[in-house]
Design a protein around this motif. Structure first.
Motif, short mmCIF file in Angstrom:
data_model
loop_
_atom_site.label_atom_id
_atom_site.label_comp_id
_atom_site.label_asym_id
_atom_site.label_seq_id
_atom_site.Cartn_x
_atom_site.Cartn_y
_atom_site.Cartn_z
N LYS B 136 0.83 -1.20 0.00
CA LYS B 136 0.00 0.00 0.00
C LYS B 136 0.87 1.26 0.00
CE LYS B 136 -4.27 0.88 2.06
NZ LYS B 136 -5.08 0.50 3.22
N ALA B 137 1.90 1.24 0.79
CA ALA B 137 2.74 2.43 0.84
C ALA B 137 4.17 2.05 1.20
CB ALA B 137 2.21 3.42 1.86
N ILE B 151 10.01 1.74 5.49
CA ILE B 151 8.74 1.25 6.01
C ILE B 151 7.85 0.79 4.87
CG2 ILE B 151 6.67 1.88 7.29
CD1 ILE B 151 8.50 4.20 8.42
N VAL B 153 3.91 -0.73 4.17
CA VAL B 153 2.59 -0.99 4.71
C VAL B 153 1.80 -1.78 3.66
CG1 VAL B 153 0.52 0.02 5.73
CG2 VAL B 153 2.68 1.25 5.84
N GLY B 157 -2.81 -4.10 6.49
CA GLY B 157 -2.44 -3.38 7.69
C GLY B 157 -1.16 -3.85 8.33
N VAL B 159 2.68 -3.86 8.93
CA VAL B 159 3.73 -2.86 8.80
C VAL B 159 5.07 -3.51 9.06
CG1 VAL B 159 4.63 -0.71 9.69
CG2 VAL B 159 2.18 -1.09 9.65
N ASN B 161 9.35 -2.69 9.05
CA ASN B 161 10.35 -1.65 8.86
C ASN B 161 11.74 -2.15 9.17
OD1 ASN B 161 10.73 -1.50 11.73
ND2 ASN B 161 8.73 -0.49 11.77
N GLN B 230 9.83 -10.15 4.59
CA GLN B 230 9.32 -10.38 5.95
C GLN B 230 7.80 -10.45 5.98
OE1 GLN B 230 10.52 -8.19 9.59
NE2 GLN B 230 12.10 -7.45 8.24
#
Lengths: 356, 356
Positions: B136-137, B151, B153, B157, B159, B161, B230
């Motif tokens: 997503k981002a 990071i 995303v 949902g 996340v 990093n 990951q």
DNA sequence: ATTAGCACTCGACAAGGCAGAGTGCTAACA
DNA sequence: TGTTAGCACTCTGCCTTGTCGAGTGCTAAT
């Protein structure tokens, strides 16, 4: 009656044997297996003395002796022989630790797992007391029109993030502004101070400086406060709980269950381990009743702190029956400690180079 | 010999009792405790039939009968009575789940913990198969002069990093450019596709477009690839392992140890649970030898999937002896599933509102 | 001060006996 | 023809008993 050299050597022999066999040790066994140049009868007399002095105990008349907590204490303080890790053992640990570390917590967990697998005891690691951490960076990342991610990084390399719903009117540019302002305001502050600052009028302060209506970013600040609070959360990792089942003192399933339930209480075991930790680089040994909690009065705890430069980061240790292989445990923990300190330094980009 | 109604009722009575007592059930017990209007002798004859048909087994002559896997199968398919959670039980679960959820993984772990505590079995949750996730981002956050955080995303949902060391010459503005470009290139792609894109010449592509020398940000891309990998990692949460010690089938410490060691192999138990999961909203029951792995041929597995809208996110379930309280377990899992689905939706900001 | 010897104690283990729960079979019964 | 009562049999769990071995404390001799 005094503690002469001969008594010490006999006590040492008994404890060494007992750690090995988990059976009460008799005078004849000692006379046979150790070259003390004494007959079983003499040893018997000495053992009676040692019992009277409180270093040994007898499960029942006509059984052998087992060490008491006091006995173990003398043993770890004066008698036990330092165990040097063998080259192949070091190699084993090193390769087991070989892993792409992406997060600090991963390293800690890994170290904990390796330690427990290597020693066959249960390991507990506490990543705690982040109160001393300082905020290094705060960042807001737009994710969708009305959602953003709040990210906080500390000097110890801890990263926490959280998604927050934002007001629609907040454009990405505004987020960048807020982000920069937050960095200015909070960067370098300790976790506690940052928290206090947020709750004491940071909203209106920023409102003035940036010319953005406070209600538009109030949710962001409260989310940020949540993140910072999380940093303070101590995390407890317990690994190798099943290892206790290998030790005869837990052959009784009720004992085993008790032990494991105790370990399931992460917070309380975390506190115990943390409380046991002490000062700097040393390895702390708590034997049986020396522990505060009565739940583990049959267990010993061997812990040490890992840290970076001079910042205390957490505690790692092993828990097992008082009949523990102290020499090996101590050297293993010592090695892991050094290893972790180096890796943490490396992870955070401080190129400390000490050989291992 | 056919499976008439009477046989079924007797079988049901036997299994109900056996689940309760864990003792082989005799004909007299059934005649006494259940109002079937039959004498023990009749029941005895029926039990002999049921044994011949494979629904019951006898540990030895002159012991009572225990259900076979086939018997349990019939039981869960046709005989067992649906257990409706009591109001206070629902309340208990709800309050236990009350928690400030900051991460998806936290919710899953929490659900797993609650499930195991409530049912007294061992729970396994797999957050897996993120292969279907899309990026997503992507965001780059400068942390220090020569360090940045990468990071990622996903739409689910998740996340991830990672900190990366960057070339000194990269100014924050350059990071923003790269960040934007990466969002353009990778946003919306599936994890797999994103990965493939990164490894197939994205560096030179960006080099051209942005006019920044490739070697300056190659490390960022490889770090990004690490993050994306990951995401794909399935995480397995096991909670309540010590619960098995409550069940008499694990009174033997060796059995208990085997079971626990099996659960320590997170990846393999994850696979088993994941493989057992099936299609959509149903609750899958695998009894004893129905499981692929011989390690759990004395255990049953009750699993379900949790998901959001139509995206499959993971599997959660319980593992225990074949002698499981199926009715309660099934309804508990069903409830937790609904609860999770709603919470996940809420967490991701999709306001699905179904009452619980 | 040390040691050899002896009587004694206690737990672990195997063998034997008993009680209880359960079965299968047969014969009687509705 | 299905159901039941009765009986002989079997197996486990538990308790008792006896034996063995390891260990102790004490005493007397070295």
């Amino acid at each position: 009656m005094s503690m002469d050299e001969r008594k010490k050597r006999i006590l040492q022999a008994i404890i060494d044997d007992y750690i090995d066999t988990a059976e009460p040790i008799g005078s004849r066994t000692i006379a046979r297996k150790h070259e003390l140049g004494l007959s079983s009868a003499t040893i018997r007399n000495e053992m009676a003395d040692l019992e009277e002095m409180g270093y040994l105990a007898q499960p029942h008349t006509s059984a052998g002796r087992v060490p008491s907590d006091k006995g173990y204490r003398l043993y770890v303080d004066q008698l036990m022989q330092v165990y040097d890790l063998q080259d192949d053992e070091i190699e084993k640990i090193k390769t087991a630790m070989e892993l792409h570390i992406n997060e600090l917590s991963q390293l800690i967990r890994q170290a904990s797992a390796v330690l427990s697998r290597f020693t066959k005891y249960t390991s507990v690691a506490v990543a705690s007391q982040m109160k001393t951490s300082t905020v290094k960076a705060v960042q807001l990342v737009p994710i969708e029109a009305d959602k953003a991610m709040v990210i906080v990084v500390t000097n110890a390399g801890i990263v926490k993030n959280n998604i927050v719903k934002t007001a629609d009117q907040l454009r990405p540019e505004a987020l960048v502004m807020i982000s920069n302002a937050l960095n200015d305001k909070l960067g370098g502050l300790s976790v506690e101070k940052a928290n206090r600052k947020i709750s004491s009028g940071l909203v209106s302060e920023l409102e003035m400086e940036l010319g953005i209506r406070g209600e538009l970013f109030a949710s962001i600040l409260s989310c940020l406060a949540g993140c910072i609070n999380q940093i303070d959360n101590t995390e407890v990792y317990v690994e190798g709980t099943t290892n206790v089942l290998n030790h005869p003192e837990f052959r009784d399933i009720i004992k085993a269950k008790e032990f494991m339930s105790m370990l399931d209480e992460k917070t309380s075991i975390g506190r115990i381990v943390f409380d046991a930790s002490d000062s700097e680089g040393g390895i702390i040994i708590r034997i049986g009743s020396e522990n505060d909690l009565s739940d583990i009065k049959d267990c010993s705890l061997v812990t040490t702190n890992y840290n970076i430069a001079n910042t205390f980061i957490g505690t790692i240790g092993l828990i097992g029956p008082t009949r523990m292989e102290y020499p090996k445990v101590v050297s293993s923990i010592g090695y892991i400690r050094k290893f972790m300190n180096r890796e943490i330094g490396r992870f955070l980009g401080l190129d400390i180079d000490n050989d291992l």
